[in-house]
Write a protein that holds these residues in place. Structure first.
Motif, mmCIF file in Angstrom:
data_model
loop_
_atom_site.group_PDB
_atom_site.id
_atom_site.type_symbol
_atom_site.label_atom_id
_atom_site.label_comp_id
_atom_site.label_asym_id
_atom_site.label_seq_id
_atom_site.Cartn_x
_atom_site.Cartn_y
_atom_site.Cartn_z
ATOM 1 N N ALA A 169 88.701 62.448 -27.225
ATOM 2 C CA ALA A 169 88.462 63.864 -26.928
ATOM 3 C C ALA A 169 87.079 64.080 -26.338
ATOM 4 N N ASP A 170 86.914 65.278 -25.735
ATOM 5 C CA ASP A 170 85.616 65.765 -25.272
ATOM 6 C C ASP A 170 85.152 66.863 -26.222
ATOM 7 N N ARG A 171 83.867 66.814 -26.580
ATOM 8 C CA ARG A 171 83.262 67.860 -27.405
ATOM 9 C C ARG A 171 82.214 68.573 -26.555
ATOM 10 N N VAL A 172 82.472 69.849 -26.290
ATOM 11 C CA VAL A 172 81.652 70.642 -25.380
ATOM 12 C C VAL A 172 80.888 71.678 -26.195
ATOM 13 N N THR A 173 79.555 71.624 -26.092
ATOM 14 C CA THR A 173 78.714 72.600 -26.779
ATOM 15 C C THR A 173 78.523 73.822 -25.885
ATOM 16 N N VAL A 174 78.678 75.004 -26.478
ATOM 17 C CA VAL A 174 78.616 76.251 -25.718
ATOM 18 C C VAL A 174 77.718 77.234 -26.454
ATOM 19 N N VAL A 185 88.140 75.238 -31.806
ATOM 20 C CA VAL A 185 86.842 75.905 -31.845
ATOM 21 C C VAL A 185 86.224 75.680 -33.210
ATOM 22 N N SER A 186 84.985 75.234 -33.246
ATOM 23 C CA SER A 186 84.235 75.095 -34.493
ATOM 24 C C SER A 186 82.818 75.610 -34.271
ATOM 25 N N VAL A 187 82.236 76.119 -35.337
ATOM 26 C CA VAL A 187 80.917 76.745 -35.272
ATOM 27 C C VAL A 187 79.856 75.710 -35.644
ATOM 28 N N VAL A 188 78.827 75.593 -34.797
ATOM 29 C CA VAL A 188 77.691 74.721 -35.090
ATOM 30 C C VAL A 188 76.635 75.497 -35.854
ATOM 31 N N VAL A 218 81.313 74.521 -30.676
ATOM 32 C CA VAL A 218 81.754 73.244 -30.123
ATOM 33 C C VAL A 218 83.245 73.369 -29.823
ATOM 34 N N LEU A 219 83.595 73.165 -28.556
ATOM 35 C CA LEU A 219 84.994 73.174 -28.128
ATOM 36 C C LEU A 219 85.468 71.728 -28.030
ATOM 37 N N PRO A 254 86.167 75.160 -43.311
ATOM 38 C CA PRO A 254 87.180 76.053 -42.733
ATOM 39 C C PRO A 254 87.881 75.468 -41.522
ATOM 40 N N ASP A 255 87.385 74.362 -40.981
ATOM 41 C CA ASP A 255 87.943 73.795 -39.760
ATOM 42 C C ASP A 255 89.109 72.871 -40.087
ATOM 43 N N PRO A 256 90.266 73.078 -39.459
ATOM 44 C CA PRO A 256 91.416 72.202 -39.718
ATOM 45 C C PRO A 256 91.226 70.825 -39.091
#
Length: 476
Positions: free
Chosen positions: A152-157, A186-189, A195-196, A446-448
């Motif tokens: 996968a790609d992890r993209v910080t936004v 979607v996960s919160v940093v 981070v997408l 909270p992230d699955p």
């Protein structure tokens, strides 16, 4: 009469003489050429500095051969530059893992940042509604670092001011299609940063054979499969109660039997007791000799077995009170795992109201008080609605396999789980592709997490029964 004026200025002019000609000339400020040149040069320098800062390796790879060629000619440049790429290719062929970890994934991340994300960022943001076009100017979330893994790609936004995480969670399908990925999570940093995660391939597409039985007795965590990132899926059965929800054929049996398989050495050592409730008479009955007298099939037997588990729990609580606050498995006080297959048959579809009340009361007591004294519950069901399973919130850890409706995902994993990427309703119904695949939401996050349980075949269960059923036909 008024002459034609630019814009709407004519309606703002008032005159008392109808024949007077009114002429409006807007003020024009001429910018000196030197200022324009300074602005363009400063932008060029800022762009070069930004490129050097963001892509130092790529700039070096291009700049060094070009400089050598300019100073000494192309033959010298080729002679001096050839060993480096040759060594890199040899490294990649000899030790692919270390090459990928140190160089390969970074090069891939740089390429996908330039070719995929930065190239499509503006149109995807505007069309999806995450960016705004106001007064001829685009206001876009800031694209940050891209990190590549094997799958996968992890993209910080960095979000725009005023945006919420839900704004992005509601558009995960638009983001996935916009960047050519099968899905998006979607996960919160931290505040303002996300981070997408965009998968490039599906590492869980191939069925996983049964995990080997551990050589050393363990109460947990038990390895029952793999996670999407390739790491083992460890199920902490001793720590929390588990609820497994999935449609028919989703693979609930894979989770149950993989858990049993991992605990069998501890059962033989006397550190674990497996109590099985099998109202369907199909799943657990195949290895019923592993459970010995702690196996129940009829609703009456299930209610009695649950009430026995409550008595064990209450007796331990009376002994532990004032002496210890957590349970350590011993031969005298082993960890008791109560496994209930198709719990809805006992709590919702049971015609006898008295049996239904007894089962519901016993399960509620075990799930609220059993954790501290070493009594755990693993329950499986097909329909996760509240009227079917009224105590589903008493299970801290939940596993969602393939589900029929999108609303059921949040019923199992909690509000917002599907918006964060737990697309359990999109799991393939084809057994080879989707059986045992699901999403886990732990009480600590909270992230699955996407996982796949190992498939325990009938032959594996027969071998387990043969090896771990003591003489006399009853497991300890």
């Amino acid at each position: 009469m008024f002459r034609k004026l630019p814009g709407d200025e004519a309606r703002n002019l008032v005159t008392t003489t109808p024949d007077t000609a009114v002429v409006f000339r807007p003020a024009v400020v001429t910018t000196p050429a030197i200022i324009t040149v300074i602005i363009l040069v400063s932008r060029l320098i800022a762009g070069l500095v930004r490129t050097l800062w963001r892509h130092p390796i790529a700039v070096t790879v291009l700049a060094v051969p070009s400089t050598l060629c300019w100073l000494y000619g192309w033959r010298v440049a080729l002679l001096l530059s050839a060993p480096a790429p040759t060594g890199i290719v040899a490294w990649a062929l000899i030790d692919r893992a270390s090459f990928a970890r140190l160089i390969g994934w970074r090069l891939l991340a740089w390429w996908r940042l330039i070719w995929i994300y930065r190239r499509h960022w503006q149109p995807v943001m505007i069309v999806s509604g995450l960016g705004k076009h106001l007064r001829g100017r685009d206001y876009l979330p800031r694209l940050g670092k891209v990190t590549c893994t094997a799958w996968a790609d992890r993209v910080t936004v960095r979000m725009l001011d005023g945006q919420a995480v839900k704004d992005w969670a509601d558009r995960i399908e638009a983001l996935a299609h916009g960047f050519g990925a099968p899905s998006c999570r979607v996960s919160v940093v931290k505040a303002g940063r996300l981070v997408l995660t965009f998968p490039r391939r599906d590492p869980l597409a191939v069925p996983l054979p049964a995990i080997p039985i551990p050589d050393v007795p363990t109460v947990g965590p038990v390895e029952i499969g793999i996670q999407e990132d390739g790491s083992p899926w460890l199920l902490n059965v001793h720590g929390t109660h588990k609820l497994v929800a999935g449609a028919t054929g989703a693979g609930k049996g894979s989770i149950i039997w993989s858990t049993i398989r991992g605990l069998l050495p501890a059962v033989r050592a006397g550190l674990v007791e497996l109590w099985a409730l099998d109202p369907k008479l199909m799943e657990l009955s195949f290895g019923r000799t592993l459970f010995g007298p702690r196996y129940a099939a009829t609703p009456e037997e299930c209610a009695e077995l649950l009430e026995q588990a409550v008595k064990v729990m209450q007796e331990r609580a009376a002994r532990f009170g004032g002496h210890q606050r957590s349970h350590t498995p011993t031969v005298e006080d082993p960890f008791v795992l109560v496994i209930v297959d198709e719990v809805a048959f006992l709590t919702a579809y049971q015609a006898d109201r008295d049996l239904k009340r007894r089962v519901s009361a016993a399960l509620a007591t075990l799930t609220t008080q059993g954790r501290a004294v070493g009594v755990g519950v693993m329950a499986a069901l097909q329909d996760p609605r509240k009227e079917v399973m009224t105590i589903r919130n008493l299970f801290p850890d939940k596993i969602a396999l393939r589900l029929d409706e999108s609303e059921q995902v949040d019923m199992v994993l909690g509000d917002g789980a599907r918006d964060r990427g737990a697309l359990a309703d999109h799991i393939s119904p084809v057994p080879e592709l989707g059986a045992g695949v699901g999403y886990v939401r732990l009480e600590t996050s909270p992230d699955p997490i996407r996982v796949r349980a190992a498939y325990v075949s009938d032959a594996d269960i027969r071998a387990m029964v043969t090896e771990f059923t003591p003489a006399g036909g009853e497991a300890r």
